[in-house]
Design a protein around this motif. Structure first.
Motif, PDB file in Angstrom:
ATOM      1  N   ASN A 108       0.830  -1.198   0.000  1.00 54.83           N
ATOM      2  CA  ASN A 108       0.000   0.000   0.000  1.00 54.83           C
ATOM      3  C   ASN A 108       0.871   1.258   0.000  1.00 54.83           C
ATOM      4  O   ASN A 108       2.096   1.185  -0.008  1.00 54.83           O
ATOM      5  N   ASP A 109       0.207   2.408   0.030  1.00 54.85           N
ATOM      6  CA  ASP A 109       0.929   3.671   0.057  1.00 54.85           C
ATOM      7  C   ASP A 109       1.888   3.697   1.249  1.00 54.85           C
ATOM      8  O   ASP A 109       1.515   3.366   2.371  1.00 54.85           O
ATOM      9  N   THR A 110       3.117   4.115   0.995  1.00 59.99           N
ATOM     10  CA  THR A 110       4.160   4.071   2.021  1.00 59.99           C
ATOM     11  C   THR A 110       5.040   5.303   1.928  1.00 59.99           C
ATOM     12  O   THR A 110       5.363   5.769   0.836  1.00 59.99           O
ATOM     13  N   LEU A 111       5.439   5.813   3.081  1.00 54.23           N
ATOM     14  CA  LEU A 111       6.354   6.945   3.140  1.00 54.23           C
ATOM     15  C   LEU A 111       7.548   6.568   3.999  1.00 54.23           C
ATOM     16  O   LEU A 111       7.397   5.999   5.080  1.00 54.23           O
ATOM     17  N   HIS A 112       8.743   6.882   3.514  1.00 59.07           N
ATOM     18  CA  HIS A 112       9.982   6.581   4.231  1.00 59.07           C
ATOM     19  C   HIS A 112      10.794   7.867   4.375  1.00 59.07           C
ATOM     20  O   HIS A 112      11.028   8.571   3.391  1.00 59.07           O
ATOM     21  N   TRP A 113      11.197   8.167   5.615  1.00 61.36           N
ATOM     22  CA  TRP A 113      12.003   9.356   5.874  1.00 61.36           C
ATOM     23  C   TRP A 113      13.417   8.934   6.237  1.00 61.36           C
ATOM     24  O   TRP A 113      13.628   8.145   7.156  1.00 61.36           O
ATOM     25  N   ASP A 114      14.376   9.467   5.497  1.00 58.99           N
ATOM     26  CA  ASP A 114      15.780   9.165   5.734  1.00 58.99           C
ATOM     27  C   ASP A 114      16.408  10.363   6.446  1.00 58.99           C
ATOM     28  O   ASP A 114      16.701  11.384   5.825  1.00 58.99           O
ATOM     29  N   GLU A 115      16.593  10.221   7.754  1.00 56.17           N
ATOM     30  CA  GLU A 115      17.062  11.329   8.572  1.00 56.17           C
ATOM     31  C   GLU A 115      18.467  11.812   8.209  1.00 56.17           C
ATOM     32  O   GLU A 115      18.692  13.027   8.089  1.00 56.17           O
ATOM     33  N   PRO A 116      19.450  10.906   8.038  1.00 56.13           N
ATOM     34  CA  PRO A 116      20.810  11.398   7.752  1.00 56.13           C
ATOM     35  C   PRO A 116      20.897  12.260   6.500  1.00 56.13           C
ATOM     36  O   PRO A 116      21.681  13.210   6.452  1.00 56.13           O
ATOM     37  N   ARG A 117      20.114  11.939   5.488  1.00 57.50           N
ATOM     38  CA  ARG A 117      20.176  12.685   4.225  1.00 57.50           C
ATOM     39  C   ARG A 117      19.057  13.708   4.088  1.00 57.50           C
ATOM     40  O   ARG A 117      18.986  14.400   3.079  1.00 57.50           O
ATOM     41  N   GLN A 118      18.159  13.768   5.073  1.00 52.70           N
ATOM     42  CA  GLN A 118      17.010  14.674   4.986  1.00 52.70           C
ATOM     43  C   GLN A 118      16.268  14.440   3.673  1.00 52.70           C
ATOM     44  O   GLN A 118      16.000  15.371   2.897  1.00 52.70           O
ATOM     45  N   PHE A 119      15.912  13.177   3.463  1.00 52.88           N
ATOM     46  CA  PHE A 119      15.320  12.760   2.190  1.00 52.88           C
ATOM     47  C   PHE A 119      14.028  11.995   2.447  1.00 52.88           C
ATOM     48  O   PHE A 119      13.982  11.111   3.307  1.00 52.88           O
ATOM     49  N   GLN A 120      12.988  12.336   1.705  1.00 53.70           N
ATOM     50  CA  GLN A 120      11.707  11.645   1.834  1.00 53.70           C
ATOM     51  C   GLN A 120      11.424  10.823   0.577  1.00 53.70           C
ATOM     52  O   GLN A 120      11.452  11.349  -0.536  1.00 53.70           O
ATOM     53  N   LEU A 121      11.139   9.549   0.775  1.00 56.04           N
ATOM     54  CA  LEU A 121      10.840   8.615  -0.315  1.00 56.04           C
ATOM     55  C   LEU A 121       9.443   8.061  -0.101  1.00 56.04           C
ATOM     56  O   LEU A 121       9.108   7.614   0.996  1.00 56.04           O
TER      57      LEU A 121
END
Length: 299
Positions: A108-121
């Motif tokens: 299903n719809d998914t959001l991933h936050w990468d803290e070290p790179r300040q990146f949202q996938l």
């Protein structure tokens, strides 16, 4: 005399290197997307499957962690489509986490936050270019959902599977309307479409789930041409290199419709270099020999 001779040799070598590298580097300006879109891309990696040889099957980038930092820091990226683009999402997420690739983890719809790179996938499961996909675009346009910097879409396989050739006219109409919706976001984001990926004819011939659609490989090509045509007419960036690779190396598929891990990592390599606009110029330096030894791959 020896000093003079050495100086002449040095000058000749320098001139040769300058001449050779000038023919190996290409005009950067000609490989960027049209300025109508908000965020820049080095589109050469999206149109030429082996541009600069950095993502060729034999020469995948040896410093992938650095490329993740250069390409993704302080940005956001959304994948929209079915399980084929979901696998790209899962592969990229695994590289960010440094963990095993689990392709079926996200449905299903998914959001991933990468803290070290300040990146949202993020990944949005939308099987067809229909009202559900248009509703998502409207939410971005209205500001009710955060708009990513880059949006990547692939579609067509489910329409082929469920409806076949009869759905092609409606598929075209829906894509055309969707392209108009995306075009309205051109000053806010950058949209990339992938031509409908090929279907593996060998697996297709023996797979019982596809027994009602034995010509699906031919249909996928027809649907893909529609995606390409609509994208070009609307000025949407077309990621054609991943289609080129999938067609040439269809024997590297893991089943009827899904490219295998080697093709996935090649696609993600292309994407990351495209997002790193500083990589547009080819160079003679560097050796690209290590193939993602920092992550373990599982089917």
């Amino acid at each position: 005399m020896k000093a003079i001779f050495a100086g002449v040799i040095f000058c000749c070598c320098t001139l040769f290197i300058l001449f050779f590298t000038s023919h190996m580097t290409l005009d950067k300006s000609s490989y960027f997307q049209p300025l109508a879109w908000r965020f820049p891309l080095c589109t050469a990696y999206l149109t030429n499957a082996d541009y600069c040889q950095k993502c060729s099957l034999r020469n995948l980038d040896h410093n992938f962690k650095e490329q993740l930092r250069r390409s993704l820091s302080n940005t956001s990226l959304a994948f929209i489509g079915d399980s084929r683009i979901r696998h790209m999402f899962a592969y990229l997420r695994s590289l960010l986490d440094g963990r095993h690739v689990v392709l079926k983890e996200t449905i299903n719809d998914t959001l991933h936050w990468d803290e070290p790179r300040q990146f949202q996938l993020s990944f949005y499961a939308r099987l067809y270019p229909d009202t559900a996909m248009r509703a998502l675009v409207r939410e971005w346009r209205n500001g009710t959902r955060p708009l990513p910097h880059y949006v990547i879409m692939e579609t067509g396989a489910w329409t082929v599977f469920r409806y076949g050739e009869a759905a092609l006219p409606e598929f075209r109409r829906n894509l055309t309307v969707l392209a108009e919706d995306f075009a309205a976001l051109s000053d806010l984001t950058t949209v990339i479409w992938i031509r409908t990926l090929p279907i593996n004819p060998v697996e297709l011939a023996i797979n019982t789930q596809w027994s009602h659609r034995r010509n699906a490989d031919v249909l996928a090509e027809r649907f893909g041409r529609v995606v390409e045509e609509v994208a070009r007419n609307a000025g949407i960036v077309l990621w054609d290199a991943v289609y080129q690779d999938s067609r040439e190396y269809v024997h590297m598929y893991k089943d009827v419709v899904h490219p295998g891990l080697t093709l996935l990592r090649k696609a993600i390599c292309q994407l990351l270099f495209a997002l790193d606009t500083g990589s547009c110029r080819c160079s003679l330096s560097g050796s690209f020999t290590k193939i993602f030894n920092d992550v373990t791959f599982l089917n």
